[in-house]
Structure formats: structure tokens, C-alpha cells
Design a protein around this motif. Structure first.
Motif, PDB file in Angstrom:
ATOM      1  N   GLY A 415      -9.876  -8.162  -2.778  1.00  0.00           N
ATOM      2  CA  GLY A 415      -9.494  -7.653  -1.468  1.00  0.00           C
ATOM      3  C   GLY A 415      -8.229  -6.824  -1.483  1.00  0.00           C
ATOM      4  N   LEU A 416      -7.257  -7.218  -2.302  1.00  0.00           N
ATOM      5  CA  LEU A 416      -6.005  -6.462  -2.363  1.00  0.00           C
ATOM      6  C   LEU A 416      -6.245  -5.067  -2.920  1.00  0.00           C
ATOM      7  CD1 LEU A 416      -3.635  -9.239  -3.751  1.00  0.00           C
ATOM      8  CD2 LEU A 416      -4.308  -8.762  -1.411  1.00  0.00           C
ATOM      9  N   ALA A 417      -7.035  -4.988  -3.977  1.00  0.00           N
ATOM     10  CA  ALA A 417      -7.331  -3.684  -4.580  1.00  0.00           C
ATOM     11  C   ALA A 417      -8.185  -2.839  -3.654  1.00  0.00           C
ATOM     12  CB  ALA A 417      -8.035  -3.878  -5.921  1.00  0.00           C
ATOM     13  N   ALA A 418      -9.253  -3.443  -3.110  1.00  0.00           N
ATOM     14  CA  ALA A 418     -10.155  -2.689  -2.249  1.00  0.00           C
ATOM     15  C   ALA A 418      -9.433  -2.158  -1.014  1.00  0.00           C
ATOM     16  CB  ALA A 418     -11.338  -3.570  -1.837  1.00  0.00           C
ATOM     17  N   GLY A 419      -8.615  -3.005  -0.398  1.00  0.00           N
ATOM     18  CA  GLY A 419      -7.893  -2.586   0.800  1.00  0.00           C
ATOM     19  C   GLY A 419      -6.851  -1.534   0.517  1.00  0.00           C
ATOM     20  N   THR A 420      -6.087  -1.723  -0.555  1.00  0.00           N
ATOM     21  CA  THR A 420      -5.028  -0.767  -0.887  1.00  0.00           C
ATOM     22  C   THR A 420      -5.611   0.584  -1.286  1.00  0.00           C
ATOM     23  OG1 THR A 420      -3.609  -2.574  -1.656  1.00  0.00           O
ATOM     24  CG2 THR A 420      -3.008  -0.354  -2.339  1.00  0.00           C
ATOM     25  N   ILE A 421      -6.629   0.572  -2.126  1.00  0.00           N
ATOM     26  CA  ILE A 421      -7.250   1.832  -2.552  1.00  0.00           C
ATOM     27  C   ILE A 421      -7.869   2.550  -1.355  1.00  0.00           C
ATOM     28  CG2 ILE A 421      -9.123   2.827  -3.927  1.00  0.00           C
ATOM     29  CD1 ILE A 421      -8.568   0.610  -6.002  1.00  0.00           C
ATOM     30  N   THR A 422      -8.501   1.794  -0.460  1.00  0.00           N
ATOM     31  CA  THR A 422      -9.069   2.395   0.750  1.00  0.00           C
ATOM     32  C   THR A 422      -7.981   3.034   1.600  1.00  0.00           C
ATOM     33  OG1 THR A 422     -10.889   0.799   0.797  1.00  0.00           O
ATOM     34  CG2 THR A 422     -10.387   1.935   2.853  1.00  0.00           C
ATOM     35  N   ALA A 423      -6.852   2.334   1.762  1.00  0.00           N
ATOM     36  CA  ALA A 423      -5.744   2.887   2.549  1.00  0.00           C
ATOM     37  C   ALA A 423      -5.225   4.179   1.928  1.00  0.00           C
ATOM     38  CB  ALA A 423      -4.619   1.858   2.647  1.00  0.00           C
ATOM     39  N   VAL A 424      -5.107   4.204   0.605  1.00  0.00           N
ATOM     40  CA  VAL A 424      -4.634   5.413  -0.080  1.00  0.00           C
ATOM     41  C   VAL A 424      -5.593   6.574   0.169  1.00  0.00           C
ATOM     42  CG1 VAL A 424      -4.269   6.485  -2.336  1.00  0.00           C
ATOM     43  CG2 VAL A 424      -3.340   4.213  -1.878  1.00  0.00           C
ATOM     44  N   ILE A 425      -6.891   6.339  -0.010  1.00  0.00           N
ATOM     45  CA  ILE A 425      -7.886   7.411   0.105  1.00  0.00           C
ATOM     46  C   ILE A 425      -7.999   7.922   1.537  1.00  0.00           C
ATOM     47  CG2 ILE A 425     -10.346   7.948  -0.098  1.00  0.00           C
ATOM     48  CD1 ILE A 425     -10.441   5.997  -2.474  1.00  0.00           C
ATOM     49  N   VAL A 426      -8.124   6.993   2.495  1.00  0.00           N
ATOM     50  CA  VAL A 426      -8.304   7.415   3.887  1.00  0.00           C
ATOM     51  C   VAL A 426      -7.038   8.086   4.421  1.00  0.00           C
ATOM     52  CG1 VAL A 426      -8.810   6.620   6.236  1.00  0.00           C
ATOM     53  CG2 VAL A 426     -10.017   5.610   4.291  1.00  0.00           C
ATOM     54  N   ASN A 427      -5.867   7.520   4.093  1.00  0.00           N
ATOM     55  CA  ASN A 427      -4.613   8.135   4.532  1.00  0.00           C
ATOM     56  C   ASN A 427      -4.475   9.542   3.964  1.00  0.00           C
ATOM     57  OD1 ASN A 427      -1.799   7.874   5.772  1.00  0.00           O
ATOM     58  ND2 ASN A 427      -1.295   8.345   3.646  1.00  0.00           N
ATOM     59  N   ALA A 428      -4.808   9.701   2.680  1.00  0.00           N
ATOM     60  CA  ALA A 428      -4.721  11.021   2.049  1.00  0.00           C
ATOM     61  C   ALA A 428      -5.702  12.000   2.684  1.00  0.00           C
ATOM     62  CB  ALA A 428      -4.990  10.903   0.554  1.00  0.00           C
TER      63      ALA A 428
END
Length: 451
Positions: A415-428
Motif C-alpha cells: 500500500g505504501l508503494a502503490a499509494g506513493t507511486i500513484t501520487a507521484v504519477i497523478v500529481n505530475a
């Protein structure tokens, strides 16, 4: 110097009288002591390690924290900031380490720590370019997910497994709640340094009550050898799997950003002359080297702690020799076997109650970072919603990706990886699409966030 402060000397280079060095050093140790104890307790219980292995891991963790603290205090050869830093096993790295171990095995989790330590060195020359991908909305989301994940894990350790005879034992739950309540009471009643020790005092008070109720067995504390010598590769030779290491590698970028903020903040507090940013690479190299050593001894990442910044501010004691003494005390604790056995004998509900408080505070830090973002704007709102969706799903619904390929489970199922990576991609996607500017501020805003 005969105990007289020389104001012409860099404040961090002041050498205090031996008694002051010992007392202030011990103060740092007491504030951070709950971190390695709770971290090792979680790993040992979640992975069902033997008591002997748990004691060895506690010893190794204190040893690496102590050596790392000494390294950051003296900074030989550009490894270490030469600042009053304390090093601890971070909350986020422990959660990620545990997730990797549960998805694969502990040898792979240890291999991920070593790969991440190497990545620190590789990424250091270019990490500033990566910071724009980790603004407050990303880091705040990650810290919130860390908090939810760890509170869920520790809460499950308090209750035990559903269907077993001791599940949801009222005594265990009562001890955990009492420990939490005492911690809050101490934080409210005490002031100054005692207030900063409220977490440790809550742990000690909870243990005393558990002992009085017959729920703590200390009969084995004085049995066995007096000297403990941690072993290299306690779980066997590491397994190196780059895909499995991705969650820790992602975190390492955030950790480098936190190290930047902590270094700058500490330089300002101690009044050290010179360019604070020039010291940052030394801090990160120290974190990398100590984490590499920690991996060899079976620990997760060991990183500089933001907690001691508050201690330096509160006491106005700026000498790095104080934290060097704290490091020496940690090494002595590591080598004194009865201390490790005492820590291992602490009642699970008490340790878990303490941990719930500590890791809930991480969530509060994450919320504070998210508070700086205008979530009324479409981009930040969608970024946070998407990240929480991907992050909370595997945390709250274990096994949701169990039918996916193994490599996908290691990323999506964390969950930590999935959430953080998602935040990076969507924010970018929103940021570089020009749809919003929120979250583009310097990562220095995340100063003091827990790793």
C-alpha cells in the motif's frame, strides 16, 4: 576548556564537562529508545522470529543506531554531517521492510535494504532534480498511509489472530489502552524534557503495571551471557530482487529530501557558520553507509531522526559531542545482553500501545503537510483521492492482488508503494499538464517528516 563555553568556537564544536556530556547524551537516548524497541518488536512478532533472534536483532539495531549517531556527529571523510544528529530505524522503512518480507521472504527484504543503500550513493548527485516529484501532497499522503498501515499491524498484534483462544483478550487490550492513556497524560501533565520523554515514560509505566499484574516475565533477563555480539546476516545471505526493492528505493528519495530539511533546520538552530546546503550530501552519505551496515546486520534502513532537532532547540545544547556520547551509550546498550533480553520481555500490548501513539503521530505529520495543499483545487483533490484509493485498498483488503503476477503483487500489494507511486504519477500529470500548481513548492516544507 574546563567546562567554560568559548563563544569564539563553533557551537557544535563546544566540549562540555564530562558529567554534562553524559547527562545530555543519555537524554537523547531516552527520547529515541522506544523507536528501535517497537521496530524490532513489530518485525519479530509479524515474522514469528525466535526470542533469541529477536534479542540479537534488538542488539544489532541499537549498535547500528549508535555507530550511525557517532558517524553523523564526527563526519569523517564526508560521511556524516558533523552535527548533533541521532539515527533511528524510521517508521516508513520498517513498514515497507515488513511488507517486502511478508510478500517474499526476509532475505529479500534485507537485500532490498542493501540495494536501497547503494541507490542512495547512485542518486545523490542528481537527487535535487527528483525533488519536484515529491512535493508535500506526495509525502503527506505517504506518511498518512504509513500511519494507517502500522496502526493496523500493531492493532492486530494487540488482539492476536481471529479464531485463536486469546483473540481480543480484554486484559491485553486494556494494557494497550492504558499505555496510550498514560502517554497522553504524561504529555499533558509534564513540561520541558519530561514532556518529550512522555512516550518512553508511557512505555515504562505500562510495563510496570503489566509486571504488577503478572503479565511480564523478567526471569530470563539475567540468564545467559552478559555481552551480546550481533551477527552479520542473521537471516542468512540476502536475496537481491530489484522489483521487490522498488518501494524502499522510492522511499529513499523522500528520505534524502527529509535529510535536506533536517540538515538545514539543524544548522539554523545551532548557528553553525557556512552554507547549510553544502552539508546535505554528507548527511545523506552517512544515512546511506549506516543503512548499508544495518542491512548487513539484518535491520531496515537507519536514518537521521528529526526528533532530536526539538531536543537541541529545547535545551539549547548544540554540541555534536553530546550526540557522540549518546551514540557511545547506544553501543554499550547494544553490547550489554541483559538490556536486549529486557526489551524482548516487554509485554506485547504495552509495546504495541506505545507504537500506536508513535505511528499515529506520523499520520498527524502527514495531515499537517496535506493541510498546506489547497485540496479545493481539482488536481490536488484527484491526486490525493487516487493515491488513497491505491494505497488503502491493499492495506485494508489484504490479498486483493493475490491472483496477479508475483512482480505486480510486490508493488501493487504494498500500500505504501502503490499509494506513493500513484501520487507521484497523478500529481505530475496535472502539474506538467499545466492544470494546477499546487504541491509544486520545495520539499523543504516537509522538514521533520518521519521516514
Amino acid at each position: 576548556m574546563n567546562g567554560i563555553v568559548d563563544e569564539t568556537v563553533d557551537p557544535t564544536d563546544q566540549i562540555l564537562p564530562a558529567r554534562s556530556l553524559a547527562l545530555f547524551g543519555l537524554q537523547h537516548v531516552l527520547v529515541m529508545a522506544a523507536a528501535p524497541i517497537t521496530a524490532v518488536f513489530l518485525v519479530s512478532k509479524a515474522l514469528d522470529l525466535s526470542d533469541a533472534l529477536a534479542v540479537s536483532l534488538i542488539s544489532a539495531t541499537f549498535l547500528v543506531c549508535g555507530l550511525g549517531t557517532i558517524l553523523q556527529s564526527f563526519g569523517p571523510g564526508g560521511f556524516g554531517a558533523r552535527l548533533p544528529f541521532i539515527m533511528v530505524p524510521g517508521g516508513a522503512p520498517i513498514a515497507i521492510f515488513l511488507a517486502i518480507a511478508q510478500q517474499t521472504d526476509i532475505q529479500t527484504a534485507v537485500g532490498a535494504v542493501i540495494l536501497t543503500a547503494v541507490f542512495y550513493f547512485i542518486a545523490l548527485p542528481v537527487f535535487r532534480r527528483l525533488l519536484k516529484f515529491f512535493p508535500p501532497i506526495v509525502v503527506g499522503t505517504m506518511l498518512l498511509l504509513v500511519s494507517v498501515n502500522l496502526v493496523k499491524i500493531y492493532g492486530g498484534t494487540i488482539t492476536g489472530k481471529a479464531g485463536t483462544p486469546g483473540f481480543a483478550d480484554p486484559v491485553n487490550i486494556g494494557l494497550a489502552l492504558l499505555t496510550i492513556a498514560l502517554t497522553v497524560i504524561f504529555a499533558r501533565v509534564f513540561t520541558g524534557m519530561l514532556q518529550r520523554l512522555s512516550v518512553m515514560l508511557g512505555l515504562v509505566a505500562g510495563a510496570i503495571i503489566a509486571f504488577a499484574l503478572g503479565h511480564m516475565d523478567v526471569s530470563g533477563v539475567l540468564a545467559g551471557p552478559v555481552v551480546a555480539v550481533p551477527h552479520l546476516f542473521p537471516f542468512g545471505m540476502p536475496t537481491f530482487n530489484l522489483v521487490a526493492a522498488i518501494p524502499l528505493i522510492v522511499f529513499s528519495i523522500i528520505s534524502m529530501a527529509e535529510a535536506t530539511g533536517q540538515t538545514i533546520a539543524t544548522v539554523e538552530i545551532v548557528g553553525k557558520p557556512g552554507d547549510a546546503r553544502a552539508i546535505v550530501p554528507s548527511t545523506i552519505r552517512g544515512d546511506a553507509l549506516v543503512s548499508l551496515v544495518g542491512g548487513l546486520f539484518g535491520t531496515s534502513l537507519i536514518i537521521t531522526s528529526g526528533e532530536n532537532i526539538g531536543i537541541v532547540r529545547a535545551t539549547n545544547v548544540k554540541s555534536r559531542y553530546v550526540t557522540a556520547v549518546a551514540g557511545a551509550i547506544l553501543v554499550l546498550i547494544a553490547l550489554f545482553a541483559p538490556v536486549g533480553r529486557l526489551a524482548a520481555s516487554l509485554p506485547g500490548p504495552v509495546v504495541c500501545g506505545t507504537a500506536v501513539v508513535v505511528f499515529s503521530i506520523i499520520g498527524v505529520i502527514g495531515i499537517d503537510l496535506l493541510r498546506r495543499v489547497d485540496l479545493r483545487e481539482h488536481g490536488p483533490m484527484v491526486t490525493l483521492a487516487a493515491a488513497l484509493s491505491m494505497g488503502l485498498l491493499p492495506i485494508l483488503v489484504p490479498g486483493v492482488y493475490s491472483q496477479f503476477p508475483h512482480w505486480a503483487q510486490m508493488v501493487l500489494g504494498n500500500g505504501l508503494a502503490a499509494g506513493t507511486i500513484t501520487a507521484v504519477i497523478v500529481n505530475a500529470a496535472f502539474l506538467f499538464g499545466g492544470l494546477h500548481e499546487a504541491g509544486s513548492s520545495s520539499h523543504a516544507e516537509a522538514t521533520g517528516a518521519e521516514g
